[in-house]
Motif scaffolding. Structure first.
Motif, PDB file in Angstrom:
ATOM      1  N   ALA A   1       0.859  -1.192   0.000  1.00 16.97           N
ATOM      2  CA  ALA A   1       0.000   0.000   0.000  1.00 16.97           C
ATOM      3  C   ALA A   1       0.888   1.232   0.000  1.00 16.97           C
ATOM      4  CB  ALA A   1      -0.904   0.006   1.222  1.00 16.97           C
ATOM      5  N   ALA A   2       0.452   2.245  -0.719  1.00 15.68           N
ATOM      6  CA  ALA A   2       1.132   3.540  -0.737  1.00 15.68           C
ATOM      7  C   ALA A   2       0.278   4.520   0.047  1.00 15.68           C
ATOM      8  CB  ALA A   2       1.320   4.034  -2.169  1.00 15.68           C
ATOM      9  N   TYR A   3       0.935   5.360   0.835  1.00 16.74           N
ATOM     10  CA  TYR A   3       0.238   6.372   1.626  1.00 16.74           C
ATOM     11  C   TYR A   3       0.829   7.740   1.369  1.00 16.74           C
ATOM     12  CZ  TYR A   3      -2.029   2.670   4.249  1.00 16.74           C
ATOM     13  OH  TYR A   3      -2.799   1.595   4.601  1.00 16.74           O
ATOM     14  N   ASP A   4      -0.053   8.710   1.269  1.00 14.46           N
ATOM     15  CA  ASP A   4       0.307  10.120   1.202  1.00 14.46           C
ATOM     16  C   ASP A   4      -0.108  10.692   2.558  1.00 14.46           C
ATOM     17  OD1 ASP A   4       0.932  12.682   0.462  1.00 14.46           O
ATOM     18  OD2 ASP A   4      -0.738  12.921  -0.950  1.00 14.46           O
ATOM     19  N   GLY A   5       0.869  10.763   3.466  1.00 16.49           N
ATOM     20  CA  GLY A   5       0.529  11.079   4.848  1.00 16.49           C
ATOM     21  C   GLY A   5      -0.243   9.903   5.415  1.00 16.49           C
ATOM     22  N   ASP A   6      -1.454  10.167   5.900  1.00 14.93           N
ATOM     23  CA  ASP A   6      -2.269   9.063   6.410  1.00 14.93           C
ATOM     24  C   ASP A   6      -3.354   8.648   5.415  1.00 14.93           C
ATOM     25  OD1 ASP A   6      -3.869  11.282   6.650  1.00 14.93           O
ATOM     26  OD2 ASP A   6      -4.428  10.941   8.741  1.00 14.93           O
ATOM     27  N   GLN A   7      -3.314   9.215   4.209  1.00 21.63           N
ATOM     28  CA  GLN A   7      -4.299   8.898   3.175  1.00 21.63           C
ATOM     29  C   GLN A   7      -3.798   7.781   2.272  1.00 21.63           C
ATOM     30  OE1 GLN A   7      -7.137  10.538   4.456  1.00 21.63           O
ATOM     31  NE2 GLN A   7      -7.586  10.513   2.282  1.00 21.63           N
ATOM     32  N   LEU A   8      -4.638   6.790   2.020  1.00 19.45           N
ATOM     33  CA  LEU A   8      -4.309   5.720   1.084  1.00 19.45           C
ATOM     34  C   LEU A   8      -4.131   6.314  -0.308  1.00 19.45           C
ATOM     35  CD1 LEU A   8      -4.014   2.636   0.708  1.00 19.45           C
ATOM     36  CD2 LEU A   8      -6.476   2.594   0.215  1.00 19.45           C
ATOM     37  N   ALA A   9      -2.997   6.032  -0.932  1.00 17.30           N
ATOM     38  CA  ALA A   9      -2.687   6.588  -2.246  1.00 17.30           C
ATOM     39  C   ALA A   9      -2.625   5.531  -3.339  1.00 17.30           C
ATOM     40  CB  ALA A   9      -1.359   7.331  -2.190  1.00 17.30           C
ATOM     41  N   GLY A  10      -2.403   4.273  -2.968  1.00 14.57           N
ATOM     42  CA  GLY A  10      -2.311   3.220  -3.969  1.00 14.57           C
ATOM     43  C   GLY A  10      -2.260   1.854  -3.343  1.00 14.57           C
ATOM     44  N   ILE A  11      -2.549   0.854  -4.151  1.00  9.28           N
ATOM     45  CA  ILE A  11      -2.509  -0.535  -3.696  1.00  9.28           C
ATOM     46  C   ILE A  11      -2.074  -1.410  -4.872  1.00  9.28           C
ATOM     47  CG2 ILE A  11      -4.982  -0.869  -4.203  1.00  9.28           C
ATOM     48  CD1 ILE A  11      -2.891  -2.693  -1.468  1.00  9.28           C
ATOM     49  N   ALA A  12      -1.267  -2.389  -4.563  1.00 10.92           N
ATOM     50  CA  ALA A  12      -0.907  -3.425  -5.533  1.00 10.92           C
ATOM     51  C   ALA A  12      -0.865  -4.739  -4.769  1.00 10.92           C
ATOM     52  CB  ALA A  12       0.447  -3.137  -6.173  1.00 10.92           C
ATOM     53  N   TYR A  13      -1.440  -5.773  -5.350  1.00 10.62           N
ATOM     54  CA  TYR A  13      -1.343  -7.081  -4.717  1.00 10.62           C
ATOM     55  C   TYR A  13      -1.373  -8.180  -5.756  1.00 10.62           C
ATOM     56  CZ  TYR A  13      -6.335  -8.511  -4.899  1.00 10.62           C
ATOM     57  OH  TYR A  13      -7.584  -8.903  -5.291  1.00 10.62           O
ATOM     58  N   GLY A  14      -0.923  -9.338  -5.330  1.00  9.80           N
ATOM     59  CA  GLY A  14      -0.927 -10.501  -6.199  1.00  9.80           C
ATOM     60  C   GLY A  14      -0.567 -11.740  -5.425  1.00  9.80           C
ATOM     61  N   PHE A  15      -0.386 -12.832  -6.144  1.00 17.03           N
ATOM     62  CA  PHE A  15      -0.129 -14.132  -5.526  1.00 17.03           C
ATOM     63  C   PHE A  15       0.355 -15.096  -6.597  1.00 17.03           C
ATOM     64  CE2 PHE A  15      -4.601 -13.001  -6.050  1.00 17.03           C
ATOM     65  CZ  PHE A  15      -4.946 -13.807  -7.131  1.00 17.03           C
ATOM     66  N   LYS A  16       0.790 -16.250  -6.158  1.00 21.35           N
ATOM     67  CA  LYS A  16       1.253 -17.284  -7.082  1.00 21.35           C
ATOM     68  C   LYS A  16       0.071 -17.759  -7.930  1.00 21.35           C
ATOM     69  CE  LYS A  16       3.389 -21.891  -7.148  1.00 21.35           C
ATOM     70  NZ  LYS A  16       3.898 -21.718  -8.465  1.00 21.35           N
ATOM     71  N   GLY A  17       0.280 -17.803  -9.223  1.00 25.34           N
ATOM     72  CA  GLY A  17      -0.749 -18.318 -10.112  1.00 25.34           C
ATOM     73  C   GLY A  17      -0.891 -19.818  -9.941  1.00 25.34           C
ATOM     74  N   THR A  18      -2.113 -20.273  -9.770  1.00 25.59           N
ATOM     75  CA  THR A  18      -2.373 -21.702  -9.601  1.00 25.59           C
ATOM     76  C   THR A  18      -3.612 -22.113 -10.391  1.00 25.59           C
ATOM     77  OG1 THR A  18      -3.694 -21.342  -7.602  1.00 25.59           O
ATOM     78  CG2 THR A  18      -1.348 -21.793  -7.286  1.00 25.59           C
TER      79      THR A  18
ATOM     80  N   ARG B   1       3.167 -22.444 -15.439  1.00 21.06           N
ATOM     81  CA  ARG B   1       3.446 -23.315 -14.296  1.00 21.06           C
ATOM     82  C   ARG B   1       4.161 -22.577 -13.164  1.00 21.06           C
ATOM     83  NH1 ARG B   1       5.550 -28.644 -17.551  1.00 21.06           N
ATOM     84  NH2 ARG B   1       3.487 -29.441 -18.052  1.00 21.06           N
ATOM     85  N   ASN B   2       4.688 -21.392 -13.462  1.00 18.32           N
ATOM     86  CA  ASN B   2       5.564 -20.694 -12.507  1.00 18.32           C
ATOM     87  C   ASN B   2       5.407 -19.178 -12.585  1.00 18.32           C
ATOM     88  OD1 ASN B   2       7.326 -23.078 -11.699  1.00 18.32           O
ATOM     89  ND2 ASN B   2       7.580 -23.085 -13.917  1.00 18.32           N
ATOM     90  N   TYR B   3       4.232 -18.671 -12.296  1.00 13.78           N
ATOM     91  CA  TYR B   3       4.070 -17.221 -12.418  1.00 13.78           C
ATOM     92  C   TYR B   3       3.424 -16.608 -11.185  1.00 13.78           C
ATOM     93  CZ  TYR B   3      -0.929 -17.705 -13.465  1.00 13.78           C
ATOM     94  OH  TYR B   3      -2.268 -17.976 -13.387  1.00 13.78           O
ATOM     95  N   PHE B   4       3.664 -15.324 -11.060  1.00 10.75           N
ATOM     96  CA  PHE B   4       3.029 -14.498 -10.044  1.00 10.75           C
ATOM     97  C   PHE B   4       1.947 -13.706 -10.754  1.00 10.75           C
ATOM     98  CE2 PHE B   4       2.651 -10.568  -7.554  1.00 10.75           C
ATOM     99  CZ  PHE B   4       2.530 -11.072  -6.275  1.00 10.75           C
ATOM    100  N   GLU B   5       0.724 -13.808 -10.260  1.00  8.93           N
ATOM    101  CA  GLU B   5      -0.381 -13.043 -10.847  1.00  8.93           C
ATOM    102  C   GLU B   5      -0.460 -11.682 -10.171  1.00  8.93           C
ATOM    103  OE1 GLU B   5      -5.215 -12.845 -10.873  1.00  8.93           O
ATOM    104  OE2 GLU B   5      -4.317 -14.839 -10.671  1.00  8.93           O
ATOM    105  N   VAL B   6      -0.215 -10.641 -10.934  1.00 10.65           N
ATOM    106  CA  VAL B   6      -0.431  -9.284 -10.440  1.00 10.65           C
ATOM    107  C   VAL B   6      -1.933  -9.061 -10.554  1.00 10.65           C
ATOM    108  CG1 VAL B   6       0.080  -6.833 -10.743  1.00 10.65           C
ATOM    109  CG2 VAL B   6       1.853  -8.557 -11.234  1.00 10.65           C
ATOM    110  N   ALA B   7      -2.624  -9.212  -9.435  1.00  9.17           N
ATOM    111  CA  ALA B   7      -4.084  -9.169  -9.443  1.00  9.17           C
ATOM    112  C   ALA B   7      -4.607  -7.750  -9.639  1.00  9.17           C
ATOM    113  CB  ALA B   7      -4.636  -9.774  -8.155  1.00  9.17           C
TER     114      ALA B   7
END
Length: 185
Positions: A55-72, A100-106
């Motif tokens: 998560a990215a924050y600008d002060g105490d305000q949420l500015a961005g989010i990125a998440y993902g996980f192993k592709g299955t 067979r071997n990737y990370f999914e940027v959700a």
């Protein structure tokens, strides 16, 4: 004030899911009617193998989010990817190695007022540094001439075409599925 970045644990991500989804809805200009459904999906994603969130924050305000996980193979997105690869006759030996071997940027989203200022790039670098998978895959809505910030970011990070003009089951919009070898340089 410069942005700060935080790795979110799965429990933190689950707790923050309503605010994270609100940012996603604002960034993508989606209708708020999808909010509850997306919160449930994002919370489920936190239980995925290899889950990582920044998560990215600008002060105490949420500015961005990125998440993902192993592709299955048990994930909806992976099933859609495989369907598309078969239909477009793109299931090559090299692509079999990738899926067979990737990370999914959700998801990668930045608050509307902070877009195009490097936040997405920092989120991607930090997120992809969290995985040991040798490849990353993601999807983004198709736009004419790839003329939007998302395509600009992904291309600048070396993401290449895997599938183009792909439609997910239940969504008539065309998407591009992009991928690259890791690590980022």
């Amino acid at each position: 004030m410069p942005l700060t970045f935080r790795h979110l644990t799965a429990p933190e991500f689950i707790d923050l899911a309503p605010a994270l989804v609100d940012l996603y809805i604002a960034a993508m200009k989606y209708p708020v009617t999808i909010r509850d459904q997306r919160i449930a999906v994002w919370r489920r994603d936190a239980a995925s193998s290899g889950f990582a969130a920044i998560a990215a924050y600008d002060g105490d305000q949420l500015a961005g989010i990125a998440y993902g996980f192993k592709g299955t193979r048990d994930k909806w997105w992976d099933l859609q990817l495989r369907r598309g690869l078969f239909r477009q006759q793109a299931m090559t030996p090299a692509m079999i190695t990738v899926i067979r071997n990737y990370f999914e940027v959700a998801e990668v989203h930045v608050a509307p007022g902070l877009q195009c200022k490097g936040t997405g790039r920092q989120l991607m670098h930090r997120l992809l540094a969290c995985t040991n998978e040798p490849y990353a895959l993601l999807s983004t809505p198709e736009v004419p001439g790839e003329k939007n910030a998302a395509f600009g970011l992904y291309r600048s990070l070396g993401f290449l075409d895997v599938l183009r003009n792909f439609t997910y089951e239940g969504d008539s919009r065309p998407f591009a599925i992009l991928g690259r070898k890791l690590p980022l340089t």
